[in-house]
Write an enzyme that holds these catalytic residues in place. Structure first.
Site, PDB file in Angstrom:
ATOM      1  N   ASP A  32      40.490  -5.986 -37.027  1.00  0.00           N
ATOM      2  CA  ASP A  32      40.590  -6.291 -35.598  1.00  0.00           C
ATOM      3  C   ASP A  32      40.147  -7.738 -35.361  1.00  0.00           C
ATOM      4  O   ASP A  32      39.157  -8.202 -35.925  1.00  0.00           O
ATOM      5  CB  ASP A  32      39.716  -5.319 -34.792  1.00  0.00           C
ATOM      6  CG  ASP A  32      40.040  -5.352 -33.316  1.00  0.00           C
ATOM      7  OD1 ASP A  32      40.561  -4.344 -32.795  1.00  0.00           O
ATOM      8  OD2 ASP A  32      39.772  -6.388 -32.660  1.00  0.00           O
ATOM      9  N   ILE A  33      40.893  -8.434 -34.504  1.00  0.00           N
ATOM     10  CA  ILE A  33      40.608  -9.843 -34.223  1.00  0.00           C
ATOM     11  C   ILE A  33      39.302 -10.003 -33.436  1.00  0.00           C
ATOM     12  O   ILE A  33      38.696 -11.070 -33.435  1.00  0.00           O
ATOM     13  CB  ILE A  33      41.806 -10.462 -33.447  1.00  0.00           C
ATOM     14  CG1 ILE A  33      41.887 -11.950 -33.637  1.00  0.00           C
ATOM     15  CG2 ILE A  33      41.774 -10.091 -31.970  1.00  0.00           C
ATOM     16  CD1 ILE A  33      43.194 -12.561 -33.153  1.00  0.00           C
ATOM     17  N   ASN A  89      42.636   4.686 -28.336  1.00  0.00           N
ATOM     18  CA  ASN A  89      42.699   4.495 -26.887  1.00  0.00           C
ATOM     19  C   ASN A  89      44.143   4.704 -26.450  1.00  0.00           C
ATOM     20  O   ASN A  89      45.056   4.087 -26.997  1.00  0.00           O
ATOM     21  CB  ASN A  89      42.239   3.080 -26.521  1.00  0.00           C
ATOM     22  CG  ASN A  89      40.768   2.848 -26.834  1.00  0.00           C
ATOM     23  OD1 ASN A  89      39.950   3.750 -26.673  1.00  0.00           O
ATOM     24  ND2 ASN A  89      40.437   1.649 -27.288  1.00  0.00           N
ATOM     25  N   GLY A  95      41.522   2.178 -21.875  1.00  0.00           N
ATOM     26  CA  GLY A  95      41.390   0.769 -22.249  1.00  0.00           C
ATOM     27  C   GLY A  95      42.407   0.299 -23.268  1.00  0.00           C
ATOM     28  O   GLY A  95      42.194  -0.718 -23.927  1.00  0.00           O
ATOM     29  N   GLN A  96      43.525   1.022 -23.405  1.00  0.00           N
ATOM     30  CA  GLN A  96      44.557   0.559 -24.351  1.00  0.00           C
ATOM     31  C   GLN A  96      45.139  -0.760 -23.857  1.00  0.00           C
ATOM     32  O   GLN A  96      45.555  -0.867 -22.690  1.00  0.00           O
ATOM     33  CB  GLN A  96      45.671   1.603 -24.500  1.00  0.00           C
ATOM     34  CG  GLN A  96      46.691   1.211 -25.565  1.00  0.00           C
ATOM     35  CD  GLN A  96      47.767   2.275 -25.800  1.00  0.00           C
ATOM     36  OE1 GLN A  96      47.855   3.251 -25.063  1.00  0.00           O
ATOM     37  NE2 GLN A  96      48.575   2.074 -26.826  1.00  0.00           N
ATOM     38  N   HIS A 102      47.526   2.795 -32.321  1.00  0.00           N
ATOM     39  CA  HIS A 102      46.627   2.316 -33.378  1.00  0.00           C
ATOM     40  C   HIS A 102      45.355   3.134 -33.392  1.00  0.00           C
ATOM     41  O   HIS A 102      44.865   3.556 -32.347  1.00  0.00           O
ATOM     42  CB  HIS A 102      46.301   0.826 -33.210  1.00  0.00           C
ATOM     43  CG  HIS A 102      45.891   0.428 -31.817  1.00  0.00           C
ATOM     44  ND1 HIS A 102      46.805   0.250 -30.806  1.00  0.00           N
ATOM     45  CD2 HIS A 102      44.688   0.189 -31.283  1.00  0.00           C
ATOM     46  CE1 HIS A 102      46.170  -0.100 -29.693  1.00  0.00           C
ATOM     47  NE2 HIS A 102      44.867  -0.129 -29.956  1.00  0.00           N
TER      48      HIS A 102
HETATM   49  P1  DGP Z   1      43.105  -1.281 -27.666  1.00  0.00           P
HETATM   50  O1  DGP Z   1      42.173  -1.799 -26.589  1.00  0.00           O
HETATM   51  O2  DGP Z   1      42.689   0.088 -28.144  1.00  0.00           O
HETATM   52  O3  DGP Z   1      44.564  -1.374 -27.276  1.00  0.00           O
HETATM   53  O4  DGP Z   1      42.850  -2.239 -28.908  1.00  0.00           O
HETATM   54  C1  DGP Z   1      43.650  -3.308 -29.245  1.00  0.00           C
HETATM   55  C2  DGP Z   1      42.893  -4.094 -30.291  1.00  0.00           C
HETATM   56  O5  DGP Z   1      43.790  -4.987 -30.908  1.00  0.00           O
HETATM   57  C3  DGP Z   1      41.737  -4.931 -29.762  1.00  0.00           C
HETATM   58  O6  DGP Z   1      40.523  -4.432 -30.326  1.00  0.00           O
HETATM   59  C4  DGP Z   1      42.031  -6.337 -30.233  1.00  0.00           C
HETATM   60  C5  DGP Z   1      43.103  -6.145 -31.263  1.00  0.00           C
HETATM   61  N1  DGP Z   1      44.093  -7.200 -31.316  1.00  0.00           N
HETATM   62  C6  DGP Z   1      44.876  -7.629 -30.293  1.00  0.00           C
HETATM   63  N2  DGP Z   1      45.699  -8.603 -30.706  1.00  0.00           N
HETATM   64  C7  DGP Z   1      45.444  -8.773 -32.031  1.00  0.00           C
HETATM   65  C8  DGP Z   1      45.994  -9.643 -33.017  1.00  0.00           C
HETATM   66  O7  DGP Z   1      46.892 -10.458 -32.781  1.00  0.00           O
HETATM   67  N3  DGP Z   1      45.470  -9.550 -34.264  1.00  0.00           N
HETATM   68  C9  DGP Z   1      44.470  -8.653 -34.579  1.00  0.00           C
HETATM   69  N4  DGP Z   1      44.030  -8.642 -35.829  1.00  0.00           N
HETATM   70  N5  DGP Z   1      43.949  -7.807 -33.676  1.00  0.00           N
HETATM   71  C10 DGP Z   1      44.425  -7.888 -32.418  1.00  0.00           C
END
Ligand code: DGP
Length: 116
Positions: A32-33, A89, A95-96, A102
């Site tokens: 996760d980023i 989520n 909070g999606q 995912h």
């Molecule tokens: P959610 O809130 O459950 O939809 O989580 C989405 C997650 O995705 C959030 O924790 C940040 C992550 N995320 C969003 N964009 C990117 C990206 O471009 N790269 C990576 N590695 N993670 C990302």
């Protein structure tokens, strides 16, 4: 099927860089980023599925597969022994923010319950 407007489909395709931790025929996992724990991996189906609300009968096998892979990733990342959390989520109240299904696989610290 993939969606060219979807960030996670583009990560699978290698069009957006990500720190990959696992890949097989049906799933892909990367860090996760914006990690919320020492280990925070996102595990996704390769097929573009929007959320748990939009799953179809053809997703039956891959959804089970993802849970098994989540356990493998936890072991690979060294968080299986102490405990880990798997979160999906789904929709606005949860909070999606990215609309490609995912699983957050998280661990490496004690976690509170209930989540915020
Ligand atoms: P959610 O809130 O459950 O939809 O989580 C989405 C997650 O995705 C959030 O924790 C940040 C992550 N995320 C969003 N964009 C990117 C990206 O471009 N790269 C990576 N590695 N993670 C990302």
């Amino acid at each position: 099927m993939s969606d060219s407007n979807c960030i996670f489909c583009r990560i699978i395709a290698g069009q957006i860089p990500a720190a990959k931790v696992y890949e097989d025929e049906h799933s892909f996992a990367f860090r996760d980023i914006n990690p919320q724990a020492p280990v925070h991996v996102l595990l996704i189906p390769k097929r573009h599925v929007v959320s748990l609300k939009e799953t179809a009968s053809e997703d039956h096998a891959v959804l089970g597969h993802l849970l098994i892979v989540a356990g493998k990733i936890a072991a690979q990342e060294g968080i299986a022994e102490n405990g880990f959390r798997v979160v999906a989520n789904s929709g606005g109240d949860a909070g999606q923010t990215v609309f490609h299904l995912h699983l957050h696989v998280m661990g490496g610290r004690p976690m509170a319950w209930p989540p915020g």
